[in-house]
Write a protein that holds these residues in place. Structure first.
Motif, PDB file in Angstrom:
ATOM      1  N   GLY A  55      11.127   8.016   1.177  1.00 25.48           N
ATOM      2  CA  GLY A  55      11.766   7.394   2.322  1.00 25.48           C
ATOM      3  C   GLY A  55      10.845   7.170   3.508  1.00 25.48           C
ATOM      4  N   LYS A  90       6.820   3.797   2.224  1.00 29.89           N
ATOM      5  CA  LYS A  90       5.672   3.386   1.409  1.00 29.89           C
ATOM      6  C   LYS A  90       5.907   2.014   0.783  1.00 29.89           C
ATOM      7  CE  LYS A  90       5.963   7.059  -1.257  1.00 29.89           C
ATOM      8  NZ  LYS A  90       7.176   7.688  -0.661  1.00 29.89           N
ATOM      9  N   GLY A  91       7.083   1.823   0.196  1.00 35.09           N
ATOM     10  CA  GLY A  91       7.398   0.535  -0.420  1.00 35.09           C
ATOM     11  C   GLY A  91       7.437  -0.578   0.617  1.00 35.09           C
ATOM     12  N   THR A  92       8.092  -0.306   1.740  1.00 35.24           N
ATOM     13  CA  THR A  92       8.222  -1.288   2.821  1.00 35.24           C
ATOM     14  C   THR A  92       6.841  -1.724   3.323  1.00 35.24           C
ATOM     15  OG1 THR A  92      10.317  -0.272   3.476  1.00 35.24           O
ATOM     16  CG2 THR A  92       9.214  -1.650   5.130  1.00 35.24           C
ATOM     17  N   THR A 146       4.301   3.607  -9.381  1.00 40.47           N
ATOM     18  CA  THR A 146       4.841   4.221 -10.588  1.00 40.47           C
ATOM     19  C   THR A 146       6.374   4.225 -10.567  1.00 40.47           C
ATOM     20  OG1 THR A 146       4.308   6.303  -9.462  1.00 40.47           O
ATOM     21  CG2 THR A 146       2.875   5.636 -11.265  1.00 40.47           C
ATOM     22  N   ARG A 188      11.272   2.294 -13.102  1.00 39.29           N
ATOM     23  CA  ARG A 188      12.613   1.696 -12.986  1.00 39.29           C
ATOM     24  C   ARG A 188      12.720   0.389 -13.754  1.00 39.29           C
ATOM     25  NH1 ARG A 188      12.475   4.317  -8.125  1.00 39.29           N
ATOM     26  NH2 ARG A 188      11.198   2.696  -7.203  1.00 39.29           N
ATOM     27  N   GLU A 245      13.311  14.988 -10.218  1.00 36.04           N
ATOM     28  CA  GLU A 245      12.113  15.717 -10.649  1.00 36.04           C
ATOM     29  C   GLU A 245      10.982  14.745 -10.967  1.00 36.04           C
ATOM     30  OE1 GLU A 245      13.465  17.813 -14.092  1.00 36.04           O
ATOM     31  OE2 GLU A 245      14.988  18.922 -12.945  1.00 36.04           O
ATOM     32  N   VAL A 247       8.357  12.889 -13.292  1.00 35.36           N
ATOM     33  CA  VAL A 247       8.191  12.458 -14.682  1.00 35.36           C
ATOM     34  C   VAL A 247       6.869  13.074 -15.166  1.00 35.36           C
ATOM     35  CG1 VAL A 247       7.794  10.384 -16.103  1.00 35.36           C
ATOM     36  CG2 VAL A 247       9.519  10.357 -14.272  1.00 35.36           C
ATOM     37  N   GLY A 257       3.309   6.028  -4.379  1.00 38.53           N
ATOM     38  CA  GLY A 257       4.082   6.944  -5.225  1.00 38.53           C
ATOM     39  C   GLY A 257       3.259   7.652  -6.295  1.00 38.53           C
ATOM     40  N   ARG A 314       1.142  12.406  -7.260  1.00 40.18           N
ATOM     41  CA  ARG A 314       2.195  13.252  -6.706  1.00 40.18           C
ATOM     42  C   ARG A 314       1.972  14.725  -6.934  1.00 40.18           C
ATOM     43  NH1 ARG A 314       6.457   9.015  -6.474  1.00 40.18           N
ATOM     44  NH2 ARG A 314       8.200  10.086  -5.549  1.00 40.18           N
ATOM     45  N   GLN A 355      -2.476  14.833 -11.109  1.00 42.76           N
ATOM     46  CA  GLN A 355      -2.542  13.364 -10.999  1.00 42.76           C
ATOM     47  C   GLN A 355      -3.683  12.950 -10.063  1.00 42.76           C
ATOM     48  OE1 GLN A 355       1.307  11.625 -10.048  1.00 42.76           O
ATOM     49  NE2 GLN A 355       2.358  12.868 -11.592  1.00 42.76           N
ATOM     50  N   ARG A 375      19.671   3.258   2.064  1.00 41.42           N
ATOM     51  CA  ARG A 375      18.841   2.218   1.446  1.00 41.42           C
ATOM     52  C   ARG A 375      19.654   1.399   0.444  1.00 41.42           C
ATOM     53  NH1 ARG A 375      13.288   3.852  -1.261  1.00 41.42           N
ATOM     54  NH2 ARG A 375      14.635   5.403  -2.271  1.00 41.42           N
ATOM     55  N   TYR A 407      16.174  -2.901   1.556  1.00 40.69           N
ATOM     56  CA  TYR A 407      16.895  -3.042   2.824  1.00 40.69           C
ATOM     57  C   TYR A 407      17.450  -1.690   3.250  1.00 40.69           C
ATOM     58  CZ  TYR A 407      16.845  -7.926   1.391  1.00 40.69           C
ATOM     59  OH  TYR A 407      16.439  -9.170   0.980  1.00 40.69           O
ATOM     60  N   ARG A 457      14.449  15.738  -4.177  1.00 41.02           N
ATOM     61  CA  ARG A 457      13.194  14.975  -4.089  1.00 41.02           C
ATOM     62  C   ARG A 457      12.333  15.452  -2.932  1.00 41.02           C
ATOM     63  NH1 ARG A 457      15.671   9.312  -3.624  1.00 41.02           N
ATOM     64  NH2 ARG A 457      13.531   8.592  -3.284  1.00 41.02           N
ATOM     65  N   GLY A 501       8.407   4.755  13.921  1.00 41.62           N
ATOM     66  CA  GLY A 501       8.787   3.578  14.711  1.00 41.62           C
ATOM     67  C   GLY A 501       9.523   2.555  13.856  1.00 41.62           C
TER      68      GLY A 501
HETATM   69  P1  AP5 Z   1      11.062   2.713   1.507  1.00 40.57           P
HETATM   70  O1  AP5 Z   1       9.992   1.790   1.970  1.00 40.57           O
HETATM   71  O2  AP5 Z   1      11.876   2.303   0.347  1.00 40.57           O
HETATM   72  O3  AP5 Z   1      10.463   4.194   1.322  1.00 40.57           O
HETATM   73  P2  AP5 Z   1       9.511   4.809   0.225  1.00 40.57           P
HETATM   74  O4  AP5 Z   1       8.538   5.681   0.938  1.00 40.57           O
HETATM   75  O5  AP5 Z   1       8.940   3.743  -0.648  1.00 40.57           O
HETATM   76  O6  AP5 Z   1      10.555   5.729  -0.521  1.00 40.57           O
HETATM   77  P3  AP5 Z   1      10.892   5.940  -2.057  1.00 40.57           P
HETATM   78  O7  AP5 Z   1      12.195   6.654  -2.086  1.00 40.57           O
HETATM   79  O8  AP5 Z   1      10.791   4.679  -2.818  1.00 40.57           O
HETATM   80  O9  AP5 Z   1       9.780   6.907  -2.456  1.00 40.57           O
HETATM   81  P4  AP5 Z   1       9.816   7.876  -3.592  1.00 40.57           P
HETATM   82  O10 AP5 Z   1       8.412   8.320  -3.544  1.00 40.57           O
HETATM   83  O11 AP5 Z   1      10.820   8.947  -3.547  1.00 40.57           O
HETATM   84  O12 AP5 Z   1      10.323   7.001  -4.844  1.00 40.57           O
HETATM   85  P5  AP5 Z   1       9.562   6.454  -6.107  1.00 40.57           P
HETATM   86  O13 AP5 Z   1      10.210   5.193  -6.472  1.00 40.57           O
HETATM   87  O14 AP5 Z   1       8.098   6.486  -5.908  1.00 40.57           O
HETATM   88  O15 AP5 Z   1      12.027   3.003   2.757  1.00 40.57           O
HETATM   89  C1  AP5 Z   1      13.172   3.822   2.625  1.00 40.57           C
HETATM   90  C2  AP5 Z   1      14.345   3.219   3.438  1.00 40.57           C
HETATM   91  O16 AP5 Z   1      14.031   3.256   4.835  1.00 40.57           O
HETATM   92  C3  AP5 Z   1      14.639   1.756   3.130  1.00 40.57           C
HETATM   93  O17 AP5 Z   1      16.008   1.566   3.204  1.00 40.57           O
HETATM   94  C4  AP5 Z   1      13.908   0.974   4.236  1.00 40.57           C
HETATM   95  O18 AP5 Z   1      14.544  -0.256   4.522  1.00 40.57           O
HETATM   96  C5  AP5 Z   1      14.018   1.941   5.396  1.00 40.57           C
HETATM   97  N1  AP5 Z   1      12.840   1.893   6.269  1.00 40.57           N
HETATM   98  C6  AP5 Z   1      11.541   1.733   5.897  1.00 40.57           C
HETATM   99  N2  AP5 Z   1      10.727   1.786   6.977  1.00 40.57           N
HETATM  100  C7  AP5 Z   1      11.553   2.015   8.050  1.00 40.57           C
HETATM  101  C8  AP5 Z   1      11.324   2.180   9.455  1.00 40.57           C
HETATM  102  N3  AP5 Z   1      10.085   2.126   9.971  1.00 40.57           N
HETATM  103  N4  AP5 Z   1      12.394   2.408  10.260  1.00 40.57           N
HETATM  104  C9  AP5 Z   1      13.654   2.458   9.741  1.00 40.57           C
HETATM  105  N5  AP5 Z   1      13.934   2.304   8.427  1.00 40.57           N
HETATM  106  C10 AP5 Z   1      12.886   2.089   7.586  1.00 40.57           C
HETATM  107  O19 AP5 Z   1       9.896   7.573  -7.200  1.00 40.57           O
HETATM  108  C11 AP5 Z   1      11.170   7.746  -7.737  1.00 40.57           C
HETATM  109  C12 AP5 Z   1      11.131   8.762  -8.876  1.00 40.57           C
HETATM  110  O20 AP5 Z   1      10.254   8.277  -9.929  1.00 40.57           O
HETATM  111  C13 AP5 Z   1      10.544  10.122  -8.548  1.00 40.57           C
HETATM  112  O21 AP5 Z   1      11.537  10.982  -7.997  1.00 40.57           O
HETATM  113  C14 AP5 Z   1      10.030  10.597  -9.912  1.00 40.57           C
HETATM  114  O22 AP5 Z   1      11.082  11.056 -10.713  1.00 40.57           O
HETATM  115  C15 AP5 Z   1       9.504   9.320 -10.529  1.00 40.57           C
HETATM  116  N6  AP5 Z   1       8.079   9.117 -10.246  1.00 40.57           N
HETATM  117  C16 AP5 Z   1       7.551   8.066  -9.554  1.00 40.57           C
HETATM  118  N7  AP5 Z   1       6.208   8.214  -9.463  1.00 40.57           N
HETATM  119  C17 AP5 Z   1       5.894   9.366 -10.101  1.00 40.57           C
HETATM  120  C18 AP5 Z   1       4.678  10.067 -10.315  1.00 40.57           C
HETATM  121  N8  AP5 Z   1       3.511   9.610  -9.845  1.00 40.57           N
HETATM  122  N9  AP5 Z   1       4.734  11.226 -10.998  1.00 40.57           N
HETATM  123  C19 AP5 Z   1       5.872  11.688 -11.487  1.00 40.57           C
HETATM  124  N10 AP5 Z   1       7.069  11.090 -11.299  1.00 40.57           N
HETATM  125  C20 AP5 Z   1       7.079   9.934 -10.615  1.00 40.57           C
END
Ligand code: AP5
Ligand code: ZN
Length: 208
Positions: free
Chosen positions: A10, A13-15, A31, A36, A56, A58, A82, A85, A89, A119, A129, A163, A191
């Motif tokens: 959250g 990072k994606g944004t 990743t 997904r 958890e 992967v 991502g 982690r 890795q 989100r 979004y 998470r 910000g």
């Molecule tokens: P967003 O940009 O989506 O945040 P993010 O940092 O990308 O958050 P994620 O939840 O995608 O990260 P994650 O690391 O948990 O998930 P991942 O997919 O990698 O922003 C979040 C929200 O806030 C959005 O609604 C956005 O609009 C809003 N926002 C953004 N910026 C803002 C701002 N400045 N102000 C206000 N609002 C804002 O991983 C998912 C799962 O996959 C893991 O749990 C794990 O099971 C697996 N996985 C993935 N990678 C690995 C790995 N390397 N090893 C093992 N398992 C893995």
């Protein structure tokens, strides 16, 4: 450039990866999105989906494989989001790529929970979004492609809590790992998305 974006779930990072891709023309290696996109994937370690739905990690071999393949196709540079982690890795990545910088997006826990539970994502084009902080023009509809937005299965309050603890335990120690290598740049992630991008871009420019 070869950029690693690190930060809790959250943090944005994606944004922000989207901005990096648009500005520098690099590959977005994520990743989470890759897993997904392949949601019925089966591996010898089980279904990645089941680990993800519990919040958890992967198993390493599955994500390492995704990253090696993506790195081999990223001739113009990349933004890694991502991954890595955990320590293992990070060691694996060290053996396969050089980084120009590691940008850490710092956001408080309270804000992270609000961001994740609000989100919404586009299942077709992947645009992200937020119901309050970054809403689409029409409620529930993707601005980019018109598809119906959905909530990610792991964005429930319970899984978000898991998470965040997995991040603290496994991923947060990497901050020191990269700090010791002189690669770390801290960016205030609290910000607006534009403000964060302004600071992040400066951090990138100063490291190149
Ligand atoms: P967003 O940009 O989506 O945040 P993010 O940092 O990308 O958050 P994620 O939840 O995608 O990260 P994650 O690391 O948990 O998930 P991942 O997919 O990698 O922003 C979040 C929200 O806030 C959005 O609604 C956005 O609009 C809003 N926002 C953004 N910026 C803002 C701002 N400045 N102000 C206000 N609002 C804002 O991983 C998912 C799962 O996959 C893991 O749990 C794990 O099971 C697996 N996985 C993935 N990678 C690995 C790995 N390397 N090893 C093992 N398992 C893995
Ligand atoms: Zn879309």
């Amino acid at each position: 450039p070869r950029i690693l974006l690190i930060g809790p779930p959250g943090a944005g990072k994606g944004t922000q990866s989207k901005n990096i891709v648009e500005t520098y023309g690099v590959e977005h290696i994520t990743t989470g999105d890759a897993l997904r996109a392949n949601k019925d994937m089966e591996t010898e370690y089980g279904k990645p989906r089941e680990f993800m739905d519990r919040g958890e990690l992967v198993p390493d071999p599955v994500v390492n494989e995704i990253v090696v393949t993506a790195l081999s196709e990223a001739d113009e540079g990349f933004v890694l989001d991502g991954y890595p982690r955990n320590g293992s890795q990070a060691e694996f990545l060290d053996d396969h790529a050089d980084l120009d910088l590691v940008a850490l997006l710092e956001v408080s826990r309270e804000e992270l929970v609000d961001r994740l539970t609000g989100r919404r994502v586009c299942p077709e084009c992947g645009t992200t979004y937020h119901v309050e902080f970054n809403p689409p023009e029409t409620t529930g509809v993707c601005d980019e492609c018109g598809s119906q937005l959905v909530q990610r299965d792991d964005d429930t309050e319970e899984t978000v809590t898991e998470r965040l603890s997995v991040y603290e335990e496994n991923t947060a120690p990497l901050v020191e790992f990269y700090e010791e290598r002189g690669l770390l740049r801290r960016v205030d992630g609290e910000g607006t998305p534009d403000e964060v991008w302004h600071d992040l871009r400066q951090a990138i420019e100063s490291a190149l």
